[in-house]
Design a protein around this motif. Structure first.
Motif, mmCIF file in Angstrom:
data_model
loop_
_atom_site.group_PDB
_atom_site.id
_atom_site.type_symbol
_atom_site.label_atom_id
_atom_site.label_comp_id
_atom_site.label_asym_id
_atom_site.label_seq_id
_atom_site.Cartn_x
_atom_site.Cartn_y
_atom_site.Cartn_z
ATOM 1 N N ARG A 1 0.812 -1.218 0.000
ATOM 2 C CA ARG A 1 0.000 0.000 0.000
ATOM 3 C C ARG A 1 0.842 1.263 0.000
ATOM 4 N NH1 ARG A 1 -3.718 -1.802 5.169
ATOM 5 N NH2 ARG A 1 -4.447 -3.805 4.336
ATOM 6 N N TRP A 2 2.163 1.130 0.015
ATOM 7 C CA TRP A 2 3.014 2.288 0.211
ATOM 8 C C TRP A 2 4.065 2.390 -0.894
ATOM 9 C CZ3 TRP A 2 1.715 -1.400 3.767
ATOM 10 C CH2 TRP A 2 0.891 -0.996 4.821
ATOM 11 N N THR B 1 7.919 7.618 2.934
ATOM 12 C CA THR B 1 6.958 6.589 2.577
ATOM 13 C C THR B 1 5.574 7.209 2.522
ATOM 14 O OG1 THR B 1 8.286 4.890 3.676
ATOM 15 C CG2 THR B 1 5.999 4.349 3.205
ATOM 16 N N LEU B 2 4.895 7.068 1.384
ATOM 17 C CA LEU B 2 3.559 7.647 1.248
ATOM 18 C C LEU B 2 2.563 6.582 0.818
ATOM 19 C CD1 LEU B 2 2.783 8.157 -2.039
ATOM 20 C CD2 LEU B 2 4.608 9.813 -1.787
ATOM 21 N N GLN B 3 1.320 6.801 1.204
ATOM 22 C CA GLN B 3 0.236 5.903 0.854
ATOM 23 C C GLN B 3 -0.639 6.583 -0.195
ATOM 24 O OE1 GLN B 3 -1.645 4.236 4.270
ATOM 25 N NE2 GLN B 3 -3.087 2.990 3.105
ATOM 26 N N PRO B 4 -0.576 6.134 -1.455
ATOM 27 C CA PRO B 4 -1.294 6.822 -2.532
ATOM 28 C C PRO B 4 -2.787 6.970 -2.295
ATOM 29 C CG PRO B 4 0.289 5.266 -3.445
ATOM 30 C CD PRO B 4 0.251 5.032 -1.970
ATOM 31 N N SER B 5 -3.407 6.034 -1.573
ATOM 32 C CA SER B 5 -4.855 6.111 -1.356
ATOM 33 C C SER B 5 -5.252 7.368 -0.585
ATOM 34 C CB SER B 5 -5.351 4.867 -0.606
ATOM 35 O OG SER B 5 -4.710 4.749 0.654
ATOM 36 N N ASP B 6 -4.353 7.881 0.270
ATOM 37 C CA ASP B 6 -4.657 9.094 1.029
ATOM 38 C C ASP B 6 -4.816 10.300 0.105
ATOM 39 O OD1 ASP B 6 -4.683 7.990 3.601
ATOM 40 O OD2 ASP B 6 -2.502 8.029 3.727
ATOM 41 N N GLY C 1 1.753 9.070 11.173
ATOM 42 C CA GLY C 1 1.714 8.753 9.749
ATOM 43 C C GLY C 1 1.783 10.016 8.921
ATOM 44 N N GLY C 2 2.491 9.945 7.815
ATOM 45 C CA GLY C 2 2.716 11.147 7.017
ATOM 46 C C GLY C 2 1.640 11.433 5.992
#
Length: 392
Positions: free
Chosen positions: A125-126, A133-138, A364-365
């Motif tokens: 997911r990242w 580290t980023l989560q595209p869904s956000d 979380g970023g």
């Protein structure tokens, strides 16, 4: 300013709680990293370096490891919030198709074997970009809000046409489907609810929404059948006090945290559950630590602040100068409120465990930065709002 200072208060409170909840794990993590490096040095024959690392591991204070990383993300989030707030929201709406396309590309990258893809607990997911580290869904969530706010208003006179509605639904389905196939059904469900909220505010026919909701629910049930670990989550929710397994243990420890906090709490920094009893204490279960350290009054205060953000956000939507601003402000406000109260409900064992972070508070970023960008948009819409516009 009420909206702004409410958010800033939650960010500061979140930093304090994250530091408290993560300090023990951070210290162990830093020591463990040093001992691993010492073992590597010893295997390479460098005994002096190995002994130095072992000595440092016994004396180092690594308790601030996670809060330092969180502080960097808070600064980035604040800068982006004020940047977004300084540009007219219609310019961001004009770029919304590019934002959504970019988000979809990032979501698709998660299904590749590129080195930048990060996998944890059998889920990818990242993405790791430039050390972050980023989560595209956000970010896809807010890109979807921008697109829906723009085009639902532009096509407001044809929304009764089911073909037009299905075209909007297809866009939502692409984003939700990609997130769901990352084995992140919780986030997929949240994005779906945010999209439905915007459809409601845009005055889409209730019949369309009902039929679509039933269809999504049926698809979700099929998806649950194909993923046994999600079934276990539901079962642990149905019997949280007497169940066994990781999910039931997490719910049990969360409820213990609230019980230990009592009316006034044990004080910030005095949590016992953070000593590896409560899983994800500084992430998804941060509300439980608030319950332990600040008690019933602390948790109630946090929920009231989110209720205040909900009220002010809807007031901004009501007083927005046009339909674009109304839909955008309402969508952002609904998103933040849904995430906040769902996280609290999970911690209180009112809904199954979903892995949803609490806005502005959880570690979380991506989630923090994306929500602060959303607040920046709200602040910009507010700067053009007038009480005289509140006829909608």
């Amino acid at each position: 300013f009420v909206l702004l200072f409410s958010v800033l208060f939650l960010v500061v409170l979140g930093a304090a709680i994250v530091y408290s909840a993560s300090s023990f794990k951070a210290d162990n993590f830093v020591r463990g990293q040093m001992l691993e490096r010492a073992e590597t040095a010893s295997q390479a024959g460098d005994e002096s370096k190995s002994e130095a690392l072992q000595l440092r591991a016994r004396t180092v204070d690594g308790s601030m490891y996670f809060i330092k990383k969180q502080a960097v993300k808070i600064v980035i989030g604040l800068l982006l919030m004020f940047l977004v707030a300084s540009v007219h929201y219609e310019r961001w709406l004009g770029l919304s198709p590019l934002f959504l396309l970019g988000s979809i590309v990032l979501l698709v990258l998660l299904f590749t074997d590129l080195p930048m893809v990060v996998s944890r607990d059998e889920a990818s997911r990242w993405l790791r970009v430039a050390g972050f580290t980023l989560q595209p869904s956000d970010f896809a969530r807010y890109a979807l809000i921008l697109v829906l706010a723009r085009f639902l208003y532009e096509y407001r006179d044809t929304l009764d046409n089911w073909q037009v509605f299905l075209s909007f639904l297809a866009v939502v389905f692409v984003v939700v489907g990609l997130v769901a196939f990352e084995k992140d059904l919780g986030t997929a469900a949240m994005i779906t609810m945010v999209a439905f909220a915007i459809f409601y505010f845009a005055k889409v026919k209730i019949g369309y929404l009902f039929l679509t909701g039933m269809s999504f629910f049926a698809v979700a049930l099929i998806y649950l059948q194909l993923n046994s670990y999600m079934i276990r989550r539901v079962m642990s929710f149905l019997k949280p006090l007497f169940g066994s397994g990781e999910q039931s243990f997490q719910i049990q420890q969360s409820l213990i945290s609230f019980a230990m906090g009592g009316p006034m709490g044990v004080g910030i920094g005095n949590s016992v559950q953070k000593y590896e009893f409560l899983p994800e204490a500084y992430k998804d279960m941060v509300f439980s630590v608030i319950g332990e350290e600040l008690g019933f009054l602390g948790t109630l205060s946090v929920l009231l602040i989110f209720a205040l953000i909900l009220f002010r956000g809807m007031r901004v939507a009501k007083q927005a100068p046009n339909g674009y601003g109304r839909l955008l402000a309402a969508g952002i406000t609904a998103c933040i409120a849904l995430y906040a109260f769902t996280n609290a409900a999970v911690a209180l064992a009112l809904v199954p465990t979903t892995g949803i972070p609490m806005p502005f508070i959880s570690y979380g970023g991506s989630a923090l930065v994306s929500h602060m960008i959303g607040i920046g948009l709200l602040l910009n819409i507010s700067s053009y709002s007038k009480p005289a516009n509140a006829h909608f």
